[in-house]
Scaffold this active site. Sequence first.
Site, PDB file in Angstrom:
ATOM      1  N   ASP A 163      30.927 -13.929  94.653  1.00 32.92           N
ATOM      2  CA  ASP A 163      31.814 -14.797  95.426  1.00 32.92           C
ATOM      3  C   ASP A 163      31.247 -14.836  96.836  1.00 32.92           C
ATOM      4  O   ASP A 163      30.811 -13.801  97.359  1.00 32.92           O
ATOM      5  CB  ASP A 163      33.246 -14.278  95.428  1.00 32.92           C
ATOM      6  CG  ASP A 163      34.199 -15.348  95.947  1.00 32.92           C
ATOM      7  OD1 ASP A 163      34.126 -16.489  95.460  1.00 32.92           O
ATOM      8  OD2 ASP A 163      34.993 -15.062  96.864  1.00 32.92           O
ATOM      9  N   SER A 164      31.212 -16.017  97.421  1.00 33.32           N
ATOM     10  CA  SER A 164      30.569 -16.121  98.730  1.00 33.32           C
ATOM     11  C   SER A 164      31.280 -17.129  99.600  1.00 33.32           C
ATOM     12  O   SER A 164      32.137 -17.888  99.134  1.00 33.32           O
ATOM     13  CB  SER A 164      29.110 -16.529  98.539  1.00 33.32           C
ATOM     14  OG  SER A 164      29.027 -17.739  97.822  1.00 33.32           O
ATOM     15  N   PHE A 205      22.748 -26.272 100.393  1.00 33.11           N
ATOM     16  CA  PHE A 205      24.002 -26.926 100.019  1.00 33.11           C
ATOM     17  C   PHE A 205      25.098 -26.488 100.990  1.00 33.11           C
ATOM     18  O   PHE A 205      24.845 -25.686 101.901  1.00 33.11           O
ATOM     19  CB  PHE A 205      24.374 -26.559  98.567  1.00 33.11           C
ATOM     20  CG  PHE A 205      24.705 -25.088  98.394  1.00 33.11           C
ATOM     21  CD1 PHE A 205      23.713 -24.133  98.333  1.00 33.11           C
ATOM     22  CD2 PHE A 205      26.032 -24.664  98.307  1.00 33.11           C
ATOM     23  CE1 PHE A 205      24.009 -22.781  98.185  1.00 33.11           C
ATOM     24  CE2 PHE A 205      26.348 -23.309  98.150  1.00 33.11           C
ATOM     25  CZ  PHE A 205      25.334 -22.370  98.094  1.00 33.11           C
ATOM     26  N   ARG A 220      23.138 -13.917  99.584  1.00 32.38           N
ATOM     27  CA  ARG A 220      23.064 -13.786  98.128  1.00 32.38           C
ATOM     28  C   ARG A 220      21.826 -13.004  97.727  1.00 32.38           C
ATOM     29  O   ARG A 220      21.873 -12.142  96.862  1.00 32.38           O
ATOM     30  CB  ARG A 220      23.088 -15.181  97.476  1.00 32.38           C
ATOM     31  CG  ARG A 220      23.389 -15.139  95.982  1.00 32.38           C
ATOM     32  CD  ARG A 220      23.710 -16.507  95.422  1.00 32.38           C
ATOM     33  NE  ARG A 220      24.888 -17.091  96.047  1.00 32.38           N
ATOM     34  CZ  ARG A 220      24.854 -18.056  96.957  1.00 32.38           C
ATOM     35  NH1 ARG A 220      23.718 -18.596  97.311  1.00 32.38           N
ATOM     36  NH2 ARG A 220      25.961 -18.508  97.498  1.00 32.38           N
ATOM     37  N   TYR A 239      27.498 -25.333 103.610  1.00 34.01           N
ATOM     38  CA  TYR A 239      27.500 -25.204 105.068  1.00 34.01           C
ATOM     39  C   TYR A 239      26.110 -24.951 105.652  1.00 34.01           C
ATOM     40  O   TYR A 239      25.980 -24.707 106.851  1.00 34.01           O
ATOM     41  CB  TYR A 239      28.474 -24.078 105.471  1.00 34.01           C
ATOM     42  CG  TYR A 239      29.894 -24.333 105.003  1.00 34.01           C
ATOM     43  CD1 TYR A 239      30.727 -25.214 105.702  1.00 34.01           C
ATOM     44  CD2 TYR A 239      30.400 -23.730 103.851  1.00 34.01           C
ATOM     45  CE1 TYR A 239      32.017 -25.472 105.260  1.00 34.01           C
ATOM     46  CE2 TYR A 239      31.690 -23.986 103.399  1.00 34.01           C
ATOM     47  CZ  TYR A 239      32.486 -24.861 104.110  1.00 34.01           C
ATOM     48  OH  TYR A 239      33.771 -25.125 103.681  1.00 34.01           O
ATOM     49  N   ASP A 240      25.075 -25.011 104.822  1.00 37.23           N
ATOM     50  CA  ASP A 240      23.714 -24.746 105.311  1.00 37.23           C
ATOM     51  C   ASP A 240      23.337 -25.602 106.539  1.00 37.23           C
ATOM     52  O   ASP A 240      22.728 -25.079 107.465  1.00 37.23           O
ATOM     53  CB  ASP A 240      22.681 -24.958 104.192  1.00 37.23           C
ATOM     54  CG  ASP A 240      22.598 -23.752 103.263  1.00 37.23           C
ATOM     55  OD1 ASP A 240      22.780 -22.613 103.735  1.00 37.23           O
ATOM     56  OD2 ASP A 240      22.348 -23.949 102.060  1.00 37.23           O
ATOM     57  N   ASN A 295      26.653 -22.601  87.496  1.00 37.72           N
ATOM     58  CA  ASN A 295      25.849 -23.302  88.495  1.00 37.72           C
ATOM     59  C   ASN A 295      24.360 -23.020  88.260  1.00 37.72           C
ATOM     60  O   ASN A 295      23.881 -21.909  88.457  1.00 37.72           O
ATOM     61  CB  ASN A 295      26.315 -22.791  89.870  1.00 37.72           C
ATOM     62  CG  ASN A 295      25.575 -23.432  91.011  1.00 37.72           C
ATOM     63  OD1 ASN A 295      24.412 -23.781  90.890  1.00 37.72           O
ATOM     64  ND2 ASN A 295      26.269 -23.571  92.121  1.00 37.72           N
TER      65      ASN A 295
END
Length: 196
Positions: A69-70, A152, A181, A154-155, A9
Amino acid sequence: MRIIFATSNEGKMKEIRAILKDIDIELLSLKDLGLNPDIDENGNTFEENAIIKAKTIMELTGEIVLADDSGIEVDYMNKAPGVYSARFMGEDTSYTIKNQFIIDQLKSAKEEERTARFVCAIACAFTDGEIITRRGVIEGQIARNICGSHGFGYDPIFYVPEYHCTTAEMSPDQKNEISHRGKALREIKEVLKKHL
Ligand code: IMP
């Protein structure tokens, strides 16, 4: 020192490079290495999934590997979607639909029941087999309406009371400063500095 970040990404890589820019490392993505491994992220926690990714790529390349992982935990939904955040309602379902679904789930929730958090775990797999993890969290609430166009996922429904806006209404720099993050990466940076 070469370090691989186990992601393809580019948006994430930009964020990661900005935070790690002041340490003397060459940071490479999976894309930079031409790798596209199919890794089964079947862990039950963010840390387990980050470790699976970091360890797999470290064993494949023989280099130091970072992986993250988030996801979002919505308390009123028993902390769902959690580790399933990307897969929630199907990978191909738009976030407009996912976000509206979450808002609808909370329609009877009281103000104090709207709490949620973004969580990010980062794992670092060293070549001697040592693995360390760090976690970053940002606490907030599920907004009553979709709001904002930055970021991006769920923001647009993640409202941060201290800033009176959603993370989709923040500039990328502002979000990096307070995000899950950003926090986890700054912690990992301290670990790497000691290692260097
Ligand atoms: P992954 O860590 O790249 O697997 O991402 C997990 C999922 O969690 C993403 O696809 C998003 O749905 C969600 N997510 C993680 N971090 C954020 C964020 O900063 N904003 C919005 N959604 C996020």
